[in-house]
Design an enzyme around this catalytic site. Structure first.
Site, short mmCIF file in Angstrom:
data_model
loop_
_atom_site.label_atom_id
_atom_site.label_comp_id
_atom_site.label_asym_id
_atom_site.label_seq_id
_atom_site.Cartn_x
_atom_site.Cartn_y
_atom_site.Cartn_z
N GLU A 96 -2.34 8.33 -15.74
CA GLU A 96 -2.65 9.07 -14.52
C GLU A 96 -1.37 9.44 -13.78
O GLU A 96 -0.38 8.72 -13.84
CB GLU A 96 -3.56 8.22 -13.62
CG GLU A 96 -4.93 8.04 -14.25
CD GLU A 96 -5.89 7.14 -13.48
OE1 GLU A 96 -7.10 7.33 -13.63
OE2 GLU A 96 -5.43 6.24 -12.75
N CYS A 109 3.79 11.39 -8.18
CA CYS A 109 3.87 9.99 -8.58
C CYS A 109 3.52 9.95 -10.07
O CYS A 109 2.40 10.29 -10.44
CB CYS A 109 2.90 9.16 -7.75
SG CYS A 109 2.81 7.44 -8.27
N CYS A 116 0.27 -1.45 -18.67
CA CYS A 116 1.43 -2.17 -18.14
C CYS A 116 1.42 -3.59 -18.67
O CYS A 116 0.36 -4.17 -18.88
CB CYS A 116 1.39 -2.18 -16.61
SG CYS A 116 2.93 -2.76 -15.86
N CYS A 120 0.96 -8.25 -12.64
CA CYS A 120 0.92 -8.56 -11.20
C CYS A 120 -0.55 -8.71 -10.80
O CYS A 120 -1.36 -7.84 -11.09
CB CYS A 120 1.57 -7.44 -10.38
SG CYS A 120 3.28 -7.12 -10.82
N CYS A 123 -2.67 -5.83 -8.89
CA CYS A 123 -2.58 -4.44 -9.32
C CYS A 123 -3.61 -4.13 -10.41
O CYS A 123 -3.73 -4.87 -11.39
CB CYS A 123 -1.18 -4.16 -9.85
SG CYS A 123 -0.94 -2.47 -10.41
N CYS A 341 -1.66 3.34 -4.45
CA CYS A 341 -0.81 2.35 -5.13
C CYS A 341 -1.66 1.23 -5.70
O CYS A 341 -2.48 0.65 -5.01
CB CYS A 341 0.15 1.67 -4.14
SG CYS A 341 1.25 2.77 -3.31
N1 SAH Z 1 6.01 -1.23 -12.15
C1 SAH Z 1 6.71 -0.55 -11.09
C2 SAH Z 1 6.11 0.79 -10.77
C3 SAH Z 1 4.73 0.75 -10.14
S1 SAH Z 1 4.87 1.19 -8.48
C4 SAH Z 1 6.75 -1.46 -9.87
O1 SAH Z 1 6.08 -2.49 -9.89
O2 SAH Z 1 7.45 -1.17 -8.92
C5 SAH Z 1 3.34 0.76 -7.81
C6 SAH Z 1 3.53 0.08 -6.49
O3 SAH Z 1 2.24 -0.25 -5.94
C7 SAH Z 1 4.30 -1.22 -6.62
O4 SAH Z 1 5.11 -1.41 -5.51
C8 SAH Z 1 3.15 -2.23 -6.61
O5 SAH Z 1 3.60 -3.51 -6.27
C9 SAH Z 1 2.21 -1.62 -5.60
N2 SAH Z 1 0.84 -2.10 -5.72
C10 SAH Z 1 0.24 -2.60 -6.82
N3 SAH Z 1 -1.05 -2.91 -6.55
C11 SAH Z 1 -1.26 -2.57 -5.25
C12 SAH Z 1 -2.39 -2.62 -4.40
N4 SAH Z 1 -3.56 -3.06 -4.85
N5 SAH Z 1 -2.26 -2.16 -3.13
C13 SAH Z 1 -1.07 -1.68 -2.70
N6 SAH Z 1 0.03 -1.61 -3.46
C14 SAH Z 1 -0.06 -2.04 -4.73
#
Ligand code: SAH
Length: 348
Positions: A96, A109, A116, A120, A123, A341
């Protein structure tokens, strides 16, 4: 399922390989330059669009090569204007990408991997298995698609690119770097490096590599906690790349590039909403010049994580700002279509 083409993907060829191809076929070497421009600068999806080549030459190319552009299979629009694209790759896998409009900017974006590997806990993308890295052209095409949407739907140019879609860009380093080279090249999209941000979970070895490579784009780190125990409990990467190593890598980054870093940080109820956590973040922010984006949590179906109260948010804001750390609250965009995000998970 889309069948993979067995012919060679022409965009995998370097400029001099393309030149060799033409010479071997008794053609003028400058043809390579023309084709290269069609492929990257004009991003055509079909050899027949290469109108300054003769029909015979186009046929020759068709016999030997394919162009494997991404296909935007489904486009969803949020009430706030955000557009989410489901992007089908040549082998049928899906990623996406998102267009985020604001008054001043239009940001793309983009994804760097299918799925992935980082796990985390908060996420949604982490629940998809990492299938493979995206190629240079698959990353590039996502930017082209969003750029076209910016022009078509908003009558404005694409201004910024963030590698904050699916995947960990620093675990697909070579392709991400080459895609950025093409995006910033006058022979490609001619966008400014300072408008591009690569976001990482904090792969320390690769942050150092980027510093050695003297990259010109911006770095963002998904921090979320500046206390090891908490960070390890929500981001498994922290077990092998703890905060002290991250701090070392960031010092190295700043020493080599002179560029500051942005920390992305979500505050969750009962996890990192205490003053102790806010103070730890402030301390971490002093390692190298930095700013903080406090990101609103986008709920995924895991009860463990809940957006912290407004009072905790203000507590963080006040502490950081009163000590000179620029802090912005990033409101969620595109949440109604799962485009925000952490929500990218190939849901229909
Ligand atoms: N793998 C890279 C790129 C992904 S960026 C990284 O981790 O930076 C996506 C961003 O959204 C990251 O900062 C991640 O921590 C954040 N994120 C992930 N899940 C989220 C959620 N449920 N709500 C808000 N931010 C989230």
């Amino acid at each position: 399922m889309v069948m993979a083409d067995t012919k060679r993907d022409i965009r995998k060829l370097k400029a001099d390989e393309l030149r060799q191809f033409f010479v071997q076929h008794g053609e003028k070497p400058f043809r390579a330059q023309q084709v290269y421009e069609w492929l990257w600068n004009k991003a055509v999806k079909d050899f027949d669009q290469m109108t300054n080549l003769s029909v015979n030459l186009r046929e020759l190319l068709k016999q030997h090569f394919s162009i494997n552009p991404i296909k935007v299979d489904r486009m969803q629009r949020s009430a706030d204007g955000t557009i989410k694209n489901a992007v089908v790759l040549y082998d049928g896998l899906v990623v996406e990408s998102v267009l985020i409009p604001t008054e001043k900017r239009i940001t793309a974006c983009v994804s760097s991997q299918v799925g992935c590997s980082l796990a985390c806990n908060f996420c949604a993308t982490a629940r998809l298995k990492r299938m493979r890295n995206l190629s240079v052209d698959e990353i590039y095409d996502q930017v082209v698609a969003v750029k076209e949407q910016a022009e078509t739907f908003f009558g404005r140019p694409l201004t910024n690119i963030v590698f904050m879609g699916m995947g960990e860009p620093l675990l697909n380093y070579a392709n991400v770097i080459s895609a950025i080279e093409k995006i910033t090249s006058p022979k490609g999209l001619n966008m400014a490096s300072k408008r591009i941000t690569v976001s990482t979970v904090g792969v320390t070895k690769m942050i150092k590599k980027m510093a050695d490579d003297q990259v010109k784009f911006n770095l963002a780190v998904s921090l979320h906690a500046a206390i090891d125990e908490t960070r390890s409990s929500i981001m498994p990467i922290n077990e092998t790349n703890p905060l002290s190593d991250l701090a070392d890598a960031l010092r190295y980054w700043y020493q080599k590039t002179g560029k500051k870093v942005t920390y992305e940080y979500v505050i969750w109820k009962g996890i990192n909403d205490s003053e102790e956590h806010a103070k730890a973040l402030l301390k971490f922010c002093r390692i190298i010049p930095s700013k903080v984006n406090l990101i609103e949590y986008n709920p995924i179906d895991d009860g463990r994580f809940q957006q912290a109260s407004e009072a905790s948010l203000q507590m963080y804001m006040h502490l950081l700002e009163s000590h000179g750390i620029t802090t912005r609250i990033r409101k969620s965009r595109g949440r109604d279509i799962d485009a925000a995000c952490g929500q990218l998970a190939n849901k229909a």
